[in-house]
Design a protein around this motif. Structure first.
Motif, PDB file in Angstrom:
ATOM      1  N   UNK A   1      -0.384  49.672 106.003  1.00 45.21           N
ATOM      2  CA  UNK A   1      -1.633  50.958 105.232  1.00 45.21           C
ATOM      3  C   UNK A   1      -2.751  50.279 104.831  1.00 45.21           C
ATOM      4  N   UNK A   2      -2.491  48.742 104.411  1.00 43.33           N
ATOM      5  CA  UNK A   2      -4.186  48.314 104.370  1.00 43.33           C
ATOM      6  C   UNK A   2      -4.282  48.147 105.617  1.00 43.33           C
ATOM      7  N   UNK A   3      -3.640  47.994 106.372  1.00 45.92           N
ATOM      8  CA  UNK A   3      -4.850  47.494 108.155  1.00 45.92           C
ATOM      9  C   UNK A   3      -4.903  48.895 108.690  1.00 45.92           C
ATOM     10  N   UNK A   4      -4.536  49.386 107.982  1.00 44.06           N
ATOM     11  CA  UNK A   4      -5.193  51.165 109.027  1.00 44.06           C
ATOM     12  C   UNK A   4      -6.089  51.231 108.555  1.00 44.06           C
ATOM     13  N   UNK A   5      -6.495  51.630 106.861  1.00 43.58           N
ATOM     14  CA  UNK A   5      -6.926  51.715 106.028  1.00 43.58           C
ATOM     15  C   UNK A   5      -8.680  51.196 106.831  1.00 43.58           C
ATOM     16  N   UNK A   6      -8.664  49.817 106.676  1.00 43.06           N
ATOM     17  CA  UNK A   6      -9.895  48.594 107.696  1.00 43.06           C
ATOM     18  C   UNK A   6     -10.362  49.516 108.445  1.00 43.06           C
ATOM     19  N   UNK A   7      -9.506  49.876 109.720  1.00 38.87           N
ATOM     20  CA  UNK A   7      -9.329  49.812 110.870  1.00 38.87           C
ATOM     21  C   UNK A   7     -10.002  51.304 111.424  1.00 38.87           C
ATOM     22  N   UNK A   8      -9.393  52.232 110.092  1.00 43.43           N
ATOM     23  CA  UNK A   8      -9.782  53.506 110.498  1.00 43.43           C
ATOM     24  C   UNK A   8     -11.605  53.513 110.028  1.00 43.43           C
ATOM     25  N   UNK A   9     -11.674  52.036 109.123  1.00 37.50           N
ATOM     26  CA  UNK A   9     -13.437  52.442 108.182  1.00 37.50           C
ATOM     27  C   UNK A   9     -14.018  51.553 109.890  1.00 37.50           C
ATOM     28  N   UNK A  10     -13.505  50.831 109.810  1.00 35.96           N
ATOM     29  CA  UNK A  10     -14.201  50.748 111.452  1.00 35.96           C
ATOM     30  C   UNK A  10     -14.053  50.977 112.878  1.00 35.96           C
ATOM     31  N   UNK A  11     -13.683  51.404 112.692  1.00 37.58           N
ATOM     32  CA  UNK A  11     -13.438  52.737 114.111  1.00 37.58           C
ATOM     33  C   UNK A  11     -14.334  53.844 113.617  1.00 37.58           C
ATOM     34  N   UNK A  12     -14.800  53.931 113.103  1.00 36.63           N
ATOM     35  CA  UNK A  12     -15.145  54.696 111.985  1.00 36.63           C
ATOM     36  C   UNK A  12     -17.093  54.626 112.618  1.00 36.63           C
TER      37      UNK A  12
END
Length: 143
Positions: free
Chosen positions: A54-65
């Motif tokens: 979940x941490x990886x997903x939230x961080x990656x989601x911010x970077x993709x945005x």
């Protein structure tokens, strides 16, 4: 003959030692505590994996945005922008496109993993209804 005598003495010696020892089982409380520890360690591992994903997903989601926002700025706002675009801008668009597609691919993988981890947690909790899940702590490791 001597071997038979020695064997008979060894058997009687071990029989006398074993006769003095009685079988003792652990208490039910100790068994329950052992079971709790076993299942709690499994649930803890699942929780750690779930939290890390979940941490990886939230961080990656911010970077993709962030990459999507940067790509939108370099595209421009003209209807025929792609016809008059500078080669350097086209190169950056290609790089952004690759980053975005890799990030979105990984986000899909993480969403699948998170679903699987949640299923495993539910399955363990349903198979061991008397076991309490480990308490969530704030001091977890970050990813």
């Amino acid at each position: 003959m001597f071997q038979l005598f020695l064997r008979a003495r060894a058997h009687s010696y071990f029989r006398s030692k074993l006769a003095n020892q009685q079988f003792k089982a652990r208490s039910a409380d100790r068994d329950a505590e052992t079971d709790q520890l076993r299942v709690s360690s499994i649930l803890g591992a699942i929780e750690n994996a779930l939290h890390a994903a979940e941490l990886e997903q939230s961080g990656l989601n911010r970077r993709v945005e962030d990459v999507l926002a940067r790509a939108a700025v370099t595209i421009g706002n003209g209807t025929d922008e792609y016809l008059e675009r500078e080669p350097l801008d086209s190169h950056h668009q290609d790089l952004f496109s690759a980053e975005i597609s890799n990030g979105q691919r990984r986000l899909k993988e993480l969403a699948t993993e998170i679903t699987h981890f949640k299923f495993m947690k539910a399955a363990v909790l349903s198979r061991f209804p008397d076991i309490r899940p480990p308490a969530a702590s704030d001091g977890r490791r970050g990813a």
